[in-house]
Design a protein around this motif. Structure first.
Motif, PDB file in Angstrom:
ATOM      1  N   GLN A 160      -3.477  -0.245   6.216  1.00 43.97           N
ATOM      2  CA  GLN A 160      -4.813  -0.789   6.004  1.00 43.97           C
ATOM      3  C   GLN A 160      -5.882   0.239   6.354  1.00 43.97           C
ATOM      4  O   GLN A 160      -7.028   0.104   5.955  1.00 43.97           O
ATOM      5  CB  GLN A 160      -5.023  -2.093   6.800  1.00 43.97           C
ATOM      6  CG  GLN A 160      -5.106  -1.925   8.289  1.00 43.97           C
ATOM      7  CD  GLN A 160      -3.743  -1.983   8.974  1.00 43.97           C
ATOM      8  OE1 GLN A 160      -2.712  -1.838   8.337  1.00 43.97           O
ATOM      9  NE2 GLN A 160      -3.754  -2.188  10.270  1.00 43.97           N
TER      10      GLN A 160
ATOM     11  N   ASP B 200     -12.265  -4.844   5.242  1.00 47.01           N
ATOM     12  CA  ASP B 200     -11.017  -5.151   4.557  1.00 47.01           C
ATOM     13  C   ASP B 200     -10.571  -3.979   3.678  1.00 47.01           C
ATOM     14  O   ASP B 200     -11.384  -3.318   3.038  1.00 47.01           O
ATOM     15  CB  ASP B 200     -11.193  -6.409   3.696  1.00 47.01           C
ATOM     16  CG  ASP B 200      -9.900  -6.837   3.037  1.00 47.01           C
ATOM     17  OD1 ASP B 200      -9.911  -7.067   1.816  1.00 47.01           O
ATOM     18  OD2 ASP B 200      -8.871  -6.950   3.750  1.00 47.01           O
ATOM     19  N   HIS B 201      -9.275  -3.766   3.654  1.00 40.68           N
ATOM     20  CA  HIS B 201      -8.664  -2.680   2.885  1.00 40.68           C
ATOM     21  C   HIS B 201      -9.050  -2.745   1.401  1.00 40.68           C
ATOM     22  O   HIS B 201      -9.317  -1.722   0.775  1.00 40.68           O
ATOM     23  CB  HIS B 201      -7.142  -2.740   3.058  1.00 40.68           C
ATOM     24  CG  HIS B 201      -6.396  -1.784   2.206  1.00 40.68           C
ATOM     25  ND1 HIS B 201      -6.326  -0.451   2.506  1.00 40.68           N
ATOM     26  CD2 HIS B 201      -5.692  -1.967   1.054  1.00 40.68           C
ATOM     27  CE1 HIS B 201      -5.612   0.161   1.578  1.00 40.68           C
ATOM     28  NE2 HIS B 201      -5.212  -0.731   0.694  1.00 40.68           N
TER      29      HIS B 201
ATOM     30  N   THR C  66       0.818  -1.201   0.000  1.00 39.28           N
ATOM     31  CA  THR C  66       0.000   0.000   0.000  1.00 39.28           C
ATOM     32  C   THR C  66       0.856   1.256   0.000  1.00 39.28           C
ATOM     33  O   THR C  66       0.500   2.251  -0.631  1.00 39.28           O
ATOM     34  CB  THR C  66      -0.956  -0.002   1.208  1.00 39.28           C
ATOM     35  OG1 THR C  66      -1.662  -1.237   1.218  1.00 39.28           O
ATOM     36  CG2 THR C  66      -1.936   1.132   1.138  1.00 39.28           C
TER      37      THR C  66
END
Length: 185
Positions: free
Chosen positions: A128, A173-174, A61
């Protein structure tokens, strides 16, 4: 009717005219509308690219933020500056007055804080939660804009806060949050 009454009536009419002009100018938007559309297109496109690049290349990310989101933030910021300058010129306002310079410095400061905050989150492995942070920071920007000209953004800001806390509390969830957040922002 004597001269004093005529002068007083003329002064009162002048004051009404000045007040109307000030209220009209105060209600003018700071940015041209197209800047918001450009931001929306940039964010939606980045959300889609983020989703596919993350799935296909398994990038982290932090790397996705630096390669996708940071350029979007810079492009959107440039768009806002161009829109602001065009709007100021259209309304025959000074582009480099003290008030406008303070606004420019405020925008630069807020953007620096925003990017630094995101980089810190990436470094601390809290990536996240980046979509939640984007929602909260956007809510902060909307509260500021709602005070100047776009009062309807006040409601959007509260909605973003509620959505951000819902995502956090429900531990969404991301991979689900990124497309959702990029679509609603």
């Amino acid at each position: 009717m004597n001269d004093n009454d005529i002068d007083t009536a003329k002064y009162l009419e002048d004051i009404r005219t000045i007040k109307e002009l000030l209220l009209k100018t105060e209600n003018q938007p700071v940015y041209e509308n197209w800047a918001f559309y450009v931001w929306g297109i940039l964010i939606i496109a980045a959300g889609i690219v983020h989703y596919f690049v993350e799935t296909a290349y398994k990038l982290g990310t932090g790397e996705l933020f630096l390669k996708i989101w940071l350029p979007v933030i810079l492009a959107g910021g440039f768009t806002e500056i161009v829109s602001l300058i065009r709007n100021l010129e259209k309304n025959s306002l000074t582009i480099f007055s003290k008030t406008i310079l303070r606004l420019y410095l405020s925008i630069i400061g807020q953007t620096t804080v925003f990017v630094s905050f995101i980089l810190l989150i990436i470094k601390l492995n809290g990536v996240q939660y980046l979509p939640v942070i984007f929602l909260l920071i956007t809510a902060g920007w909307f509260f500021i804009l709602a005070q100047s000209a776009y009062t309807q953004l006040f409601y959007h800001a509260f909605a973003y806060i509620i959505i951000a806390f819902s995502f956090y509390i429900l531990n969404v969830d991301h991979r689900v949050m990124v497309p959702v957040v990029s679509t609603i922002i």
